[in-house]
Design an enzyme around this catalytic site. Structure first.
Site, PDB file in Angstrom:
ATOM      1  N   GLY A  86       0.624  -1.210  -0.161  1.00 48.64           N
ATOM      2  CA  GLY A  86       0.069   0.005  -0.083  1.00 48.64           C
ATOM      3  C   GLY A  86       0.791   1.294  -0.212  1.00 48.64           C
ATOM      4  O   GLY A  86       1.982   1.334   0.488  1.00 48.64           O
ATOM      5  N   ARG A 150       1.162  -5.944  -4.864  1.00 51.80           N
ATOM      6  CA  ARG A 150       1.228  -6.594  -3.604  1.00 51.80           C
ATOM      7  C   ARG A 150       1.773  -8.028  -4.138  1.00 51.80           C
ATOM      8  O   ARG A 150       1.454  -9.057  -3.158  1.00 51.80           O
ATOM      9  CB  ARG A 150      -0.324  -6.561  -2.963  1.00 51.80           C
ATOM     10  CG  ARG A 150      -0.584  -5.622  -2.437  1.00 51.80           C
ATOM     11  CD  ARG A 150      -1.792  -5.886  -1.183  1.00 51.80           C
ATOM     12  NE  ARG A 150      -1.901  -4.493  -0.695  1.00 51.80           N
ATOM     13  CZ  ARG A 150      -1.497  -4.067   0.189  1.00 51.80           C
ATOM     14  NH1 ARG A 150      -0.490  -4.452   0.968  1.00 51.80           N
ATOM     15  NH2 ARG A 150      -1.941  -2.967   0.857  1.00 51.80           N
ATOM     16  N   ASP A 181       5.989  -7.877   5.321  1.00 47.39           N
ATOM     17  CA  ASP A 181       5.657  -9.077   4.341  1.00 47.39           C
ATOM     18  C   ASP A 181       6.762  -8.821   3.358  1.00 47.39           C
ATOM     19  O   ASP A 181       7.514  -9.755   2.644  1.00 47.39           O
ATOM     20  CB  ASP A 181       4.442  -9.316   3.531  1.00 47.39           C
ATOM     21  CG  ASP A 181       3.383  -9.911   4.439  1.00 47.39           C
ATOM     22  OD1 ASP A 181       4.050 -10.717   5.345  1.00 47.39           O
ATOM     23  OD2 ASP A 181       2.196  -9.834   4.276  1.00 47.39           O
ATOM     24  N   THR A 208       5.268   1.590   5.962  1.00 46.28           N
ATOM     25  CA  THR A 208       3.641   1.127   6.039  1.00 46.28           C
ATOM     26  C   THR A 208       3.039   2.473   6.871  1.00 46.28           C
ATOM     27  O   THR A 208       3.661   2.648   8.024  1.00 46.28           O
ATOM     28  CB  THR A 208       3.269  -0.045   6.783  1.00 46.28           C
ATOM     29  OG1 THR A 208       2.047  -0.274   6.791  1.00 46.28           O
ATOM     30  CG2 THR A 208       3.989  -0.279   7.828  1.00 46.28           C
ATOM     31  N   ASP A 210       0.431   1.781   8.605  1.00 45.00           N
ATOM     32  CA  ASP A 210       0.041   1.155   9.714  1.00 45.00           C
ATOM     33  C   ASP A 210       0.901   1.240  10.902  1.00 45.00           C
ATOM     34  O   ASP A 210       0.413   1.105  12.091  1.00 45.00           O
ATOM     35  CB  ASP A 210      -0.194  -0.148   9.503  1.00 45.00           C
ATOM     36  CG  ASP A 210      -1.413  -0.671   8.356  1.00 45.00           C
ATOM     37  OD1 ASP A 210      -1.791   0.276   7.884  1.00 45.00           O
ATOM     38  OD2 ASP A 210      -1.664  -1.818   7.945  1.00 45.00           O
TER      39      ASP A 210
HETATM   40  P1  FBP Z   1       0.471  -1.945   3.510  1.00 43.86           P
HETATM   41  O1  FBP Z   1       0.620  -3.042   4.957  1.00 43.86           O
HETATM   42  O2  FBP Z   1       1.009  -2.551   2.441  1.00 43.86           O
HETATM   43  O3  FBP Z   1       1.516  -0.613   4.059  1.00 43.86           O
HETATM   44  O4  FBP Z   1      -1.018  -1.509   3.731  1.00 43.86           O
HETATM   45  C1  FBP Z   1      -1.388  -0.948   4.473  1.00 43.86           C
HETATM   46  C2  FBP Z   1      -3.052  -0.576   4.045  1.00 43.86           C
HETATM   47  O5  FBP Z   1      -3.020   0.649   3.983  1.00 43.86           O
HETATM   48  C3  FBP Z   1      -3.776  -0.992   5.394  1.00 43.86           C
HETATM   49  O6  FBP Z   1      -3.822   0.210   6.248  1.00 43.86           O
HETATM   50  C4  FBP Z   1      -5.058  -1.646   4.414  1.00 43.86           C
HETATM   51  O7  FBP Z   1      -5.797  -2.220   5.417  1.00 43.86           O
HETATM   52  C5  FBP Z   1      -4.537  -2.026   3.325  1.00 43.86           C
HETATM   53  O8  FBP Z   1      -3.414  -1.350   2.954  1.00 43.86           O
HETATM   54  C6  FBP Z   1      -5.633  -1.794   2.193  1.00 43.86           C
HETATM   55  O9  FBP Z   1      -5.091  -2.442   0.957  1.00 43.86           O
HETATM   56  P2  FBP Z   1      -5.527  -2.165  -0.388  1.00 43.86           P
HETATM   57  O10 FBP Z   1      -4.758  -1.027  -0.983  1.00 43.86           O
HETATM   58  O11 FBP Z   1      -5.128  -3.319  -1.109  1.00 43.86           O
HETATM   59  O12 FBP Z   1      -7.108  -1.780  -0.461  1.00 43.86           O
END
Ligand code: FBP
Length: 557
Positions: A86, A150, A181, A208, A210
């Site tokens: 993300g 991803r 990951d 991230t 997060d």
């Molecule tokens: P990463 O772990 O890849 O940094 O992504 C975090 C995140 O933004 C999460 O907070 C969220 O649940 C997820 O990606 C959403 O993923 P997507 O972009 O596939 O909708």
């Protein structure tokens, strides 16, 4: 392109580097240090298992850059870079820092960007990153300079294809900018190259929003700062609106796949009436019913004061931490994996719901049946590439609203609640992932990218770029690297034990959570909102260069 005035002016911002990375690069000397407490990169309870899986890259020392002499910094290098997972604000500055470091070391050095994430390396889809290109992305949000993805590099064929791309492009190194990951993948790639004697360095960079890729050697992942400040601005605005209109309870879901760091930081910034912390919910074994009562108690207490409004923060990952939901989701994950084709053949939503309900354990089936129709469907939507339920697509905030509304109606009927309950729901996630990086993220990311260059030029592989002492001024930050294998343990994934970088969840004994607990009972009843406002890029340092409360409290400030 019609660029906004802020965009133009941000191109000119010069990110601040730690003192050790300023000046001539050949004075950035490498010092190798054994980590405190153990002689090799052990420390994990699984260290023997990790050692066996990483025979060529396990047991390396910590790396730190110090003043000295390092003529190797000036050698000509060709480096590939991947953005993975993300978006997180500052990714472009990691690339800018890496690019500037490479060119400062040797103007002949080159940077190749693999397009669309790890898949770009496997399929050898790449663009040369030139000075002109990088200049159009300095200090901007997003990952659009080369795109992200991803995909995982997993199968032997994918590793072979990655190795072929690296050979064909004559790369000395690959930099992987990603979360837990992706950095696990970087460690596997480093081991793969080392095992076959291919002289390619692999360096990770902690990304991230997060905030859950952190440990003794990584104080924070980049992007967290900007994302939480973006959400905090919005939450503060909603709090002001709520206190002005005095008629709505706002339920706000906040991104963060598993950990509640984002919700906790936003709570510390904004003082909402309620903030749920998934890790606490799990530790206390709170059921959905218990959470509902917890919220209703605050709604009722505020109603007594004539305040029929409020703000509730809901971490995105909550459902996976509520014990009965955890079991339900795990059963659904297994079921959807095992019965993928039969399930996929069902067209109608009702048929799909019936199909899974009939195959769940009695308790999970009862919980599943009790949920609103939308939530039932959201729980059986496509899994992500790792087989996980996509929590960002589950409207947990709406589930809580429905439960609270029903429980308050019961209380009203019983005469124990006399207020009014009107609500609004929100989800803040994507709004923060590609924001213009704060000065902190702009500086931190540029420093991480420059440090990645220094690690490569020093001949290291299997390391993650580590810039520390982040609560001090940028000039006093330290720069170095930590072996990726040092951060790993073995976890059961898809039925077998796999090496993974440990995810840092909210520590219930840590400073940020304790600071929140000390105040939350007051916030629940009184209206003591705090308004952080928009991220500022120009002005006094206490406004422009501040760090998160999480970082301050974790670092004991
Ligand atoms: P990463 O772990 O890849 O940094 O992504 C975090 C995140 O933004 C999460 O907070 C969220 O649940 C997820 O990606 C959403 O993923 P997507 O972009 O596939 O909708």
């Amino acid at each position: 392109m019609d660029e906004s005035p802020l965009q133009k002016i941000r191109y000119e911002y010069e990110p601040k580097l730690p003192a050790i990375l300023r000046g001539s690069v050949d004075r950035i000397a490498l010092r190798l240090e054994e980590p405190a407490g153990h002689g090799t990169s052990g420390g994990s309870p699984d260290s023997e298992g990790i050692r066996a899986l990483f025979p060529h890259t396990y047991g390396k020392p910590l790396a730190r850059f110090v003043e000295g002499s390092n003529p190797g910094m000036k050698r000509r290098l060709t480096v590939g870079v991947i953005l993975s997972g993300g978006q997180a604000p500052g990714g472009h500055n990691v690339i800018a820092g890496l690019f500037d470091g490479l060119k400062k070391g040797n103007p002949e050095s080159r940077l190749i960007g693999f397009a669309g994430g790890p898949g770009g390396l496997v399929n050898d889809k790449a663009v040369e990153i030139t000075g002109d290109l990088v200049d159009r992305y300095r200090n901007t949000g997003g990952f659009d300079i080369i795109g992200s993805g991803r995909d995982k590099i997993e199968t032997p064929e994918q590793f072979e294809k990655a190795a072929a791309a690296v050979r064909a492009r004559g790369l000395d190194a690959v930099v992987v900018i990603g979360g837990d990951d992706s950095n696990t993948n970087a460690a596997l790639l480093a081991e793969f190259f080392a095992g076959r004697g291919q002289n390619v360095s692999v360096i990770g960079v902690p990304k991230t929003i997060d905030g859950d890729l952190k440990n003794e050697y990584i104080e924070t992942s980049f992007g967290f700062d900007t994302a939480v400040m973006t959400y905090s601005e919005l939450i503060g605005n909603i709090e002001r609106d709520a206190a002005s209109a005095r008629k709505y309870w706002h339920f706000i879901k906040l991104m963060g796949r598993s950990a509640s760091h984002i919700a906790l930081e936003c709570a510390l910034q904004c003082r909402p009436n309620i903030a749920l912390v998934s890790e606490e919910v799990e530790a206390r074994g709170w059921t959905l019913s218990r959470i509902t009562d917890y919220i209703c108690d605050a709604v009722a207490a505020r109603a007594e004061r004539g305040e029929n409004f409020g703000v509730v923060l809901v971490p995105e990952g909550l459902v996976e931490f509520i014990p009965e939901f955890k079991v339900l989701i795990s059963e659904l994950n297994d079921l959807l994996a095992a019965e993928a084709s039969a399930f996929g053949a069902l067209g109608e939503a009702a048929a799909r719901i019936e199909f899974v309900t009939a195959r769940l354990s009695p308790d999970s089936a009862a919980l599943y049946r009790s949920l609103p129709g939308d939530i039932k469907l959201q729980l059986i939507m496509d899994r992500d590439p790792h087989g996980n339920v996509q929590v960002s697509r589950i409207e947990t905030e709406k589930l809580l609203i429905a439960l609270v509304e029903a429980r308050l109606a019961d209380r009203k009927a019983a005469g124990t609640y006399k207020g009014k309950f009107s609500w609004q729901n929100h989800f803040f996630g994507y709004e923060g992932r590609s924001a213009f990086p704060s000065n902190f993220d702009a500086d931190y990311c540029y420093s991480l990218g420059f440090t990645a260059f220094a690690l490569i030029a020093s001949g290291l592989s299997g390391y993650i770029s580590s810039v520390r002492n982040l609560t001090a001024k940028a000039e006093d930050w330290t720069a170095g690297g930590a072996p990726l294998t040092m951060m790993m343990n073995l976890e059961r994934r898809h039925g077998s034990r796999k090496p993974v970088i440990r995810k840092a969840l909210v520590d219930l004994e840590g400073g940020p959570f304790k600071a929140f607990v000390a105040e939350r009972e007051d916030w629940a009843v009184r209206t003591v909102y705090r308004f952080p406002g928009a991220i500022q890029y120009f002005g006094p340092p206490e406004v422009c260069d501040s760090v998160t409360r999480t970082l301050e409290l974790e670092r004991g400030r």
